[in-house]
Scaffold this active site. Structure first.
Site, PDB file in Angstrom:
ATOM      1  N   THR A  15     -25.085  39.712 -16.506  1.00 30.74           N
ATOM      2  CA  THR A  15     -26.329  39.664 -17.279  1.00 30.74           C
ATOM      3  C   THR A  15     -27.334  38.670 -16.688  1.00 30.74           C
ATOM      4  O   THR A  15     -26.984  37.795 -15.900  1.00 30.74           O
ATOM      5  CB  THR A  15     -26.046  39.289 -18.744  1.00 30.74           C
ATOM      6  OG1 THR A  15     -25.499  37.981 -18.810  1.00 30.74           O
ATOM      7  CG2 THR A  15     -25.095  40.278 -19.391  1.00 30.74           C
ATOM      8  N   ASP A  16     -28.585  38.836 -17.113  1.00 28.82           N
ATOM      9  CA  ASP A  16     -29.646  37.924 -16.686  1.00 28.82           C
ATOM     10  C   ASP A  16     -29.983  36.946 -17.813  1.00 28.82           C
ATOM     11  O   ASP A  16     -29.290  36.911 -18.831  1.00 28.82           O
ATOM     12  CB  ASP A  16     -30.880  38.711 -16.227  1.00 28.82           C
ATOM     13  CG  ASP A  16     -31.465  39.584 -17.323  1.00 28.82           C
ATOM     14  OD1 ASP A  16     -31.178  39.353 -18.521  1.00 28.82           O
ATOM     15  OD2 ASP A  16     -32.220  40.510 -16.989  1.00 28.82           O
ATOM     16  N   GLN A  17     -31.049  36.183 -17.664  1.00 27.42           N
ATOM     17  CA  GLN A  17     -31.420  35.193 -18.674  1.00 27.42           C
ATOM     18  C   GLN A  17     -31.814  35.816 -20.007  1.00 27.42           C
ATOM     19  O   GLN A  17     -31.806  35.140 -21.028  1.00 27.42           O
ATOM     20  CB  GLN A  17     -32.573  34.326 -18.166  1.00 27.42           C
ATOM     21  CG  GLN A  17     -32.132  33.319 -17.138  1.00 27.42           C
ATOM     22  CD  GLN A  17     -33.273  32.396 -16.749  1.00 27.42           C
ATOM     23  OE1 GLN A  17     -34.435  32.771 -16.765  1.00 27.42           O
ATOM     24  NE2 GLN A  17     -32.928  31.166 -16.393  1.00 27.42           N
TER      25      GLN A  17
END
Length: 142
Positions: A15-17
């Site tokens: 996942t990203d931020q």
């Protein structure tokens, strides 16, 4: 039509931020799906590499439909969309656990010699594999 399925658990590292799966991971899952399709058909990509043959992607398309998140399980569905003398187009759907579509895509792959990247038809390497791809391709040529 033959469709292979492979489940992928979504890790936190995927996942990203924003807490959603980073876009490039869908491409990795497509490759996992392609490898699973080959395996499900009874063939082994590593044998091609042992023969000095590799299969680069020469075209890639991804359409993102609905974000996936950490903790979910993605199902990667893969099939042969089209197969001709030198190119194989693979089709992909990446699904949420409820069956909704997270992403769709295609890759176009060719076979080349590892030493000089000269294209090689699959029928010259493995006629049975080539015939199987023609048999299961969703879109027939000619």
């Amino acid at each position: 039509m033959f469709v292979s399925e492979k489940q992928v658990e979504i890790r936190y590292a995927d996942t990203d931020q924003m807490g959603v799966v980073y876009h490039a991971n869908y491409v990795i899952w497509m490759e996992i799906g392609r490898t699973q399709l080959i395996r499900d058909l009874g063939y082994d990509y590593t044998k091609l590499e042992e023969m000095g043959i590799v299969s680069p992607v020469i075209e890639l398309n991804v359409q993102y439909k609905k974000a996936m998140r950490y903790g979910q399980v993605a199902t990667v569905r893969t099939w042969v969309e089209q197969h001709d003398k030198l190119r194989t187009t693979y089709g992909y759907e990446i699904l949420h656990e409820d069956g909704s579509v997270a992403a769709t895509g295609t890759t176009v792959n060719i076979l080349v010699t590892k030493e000089n990247f000269r294209p090689v038809p699959l029928r010259k390497i493995d006629p049975d594999w080539d015939a199987k791809y023609h048999e299961i391709a969703r879109t027939k040529k000619g």
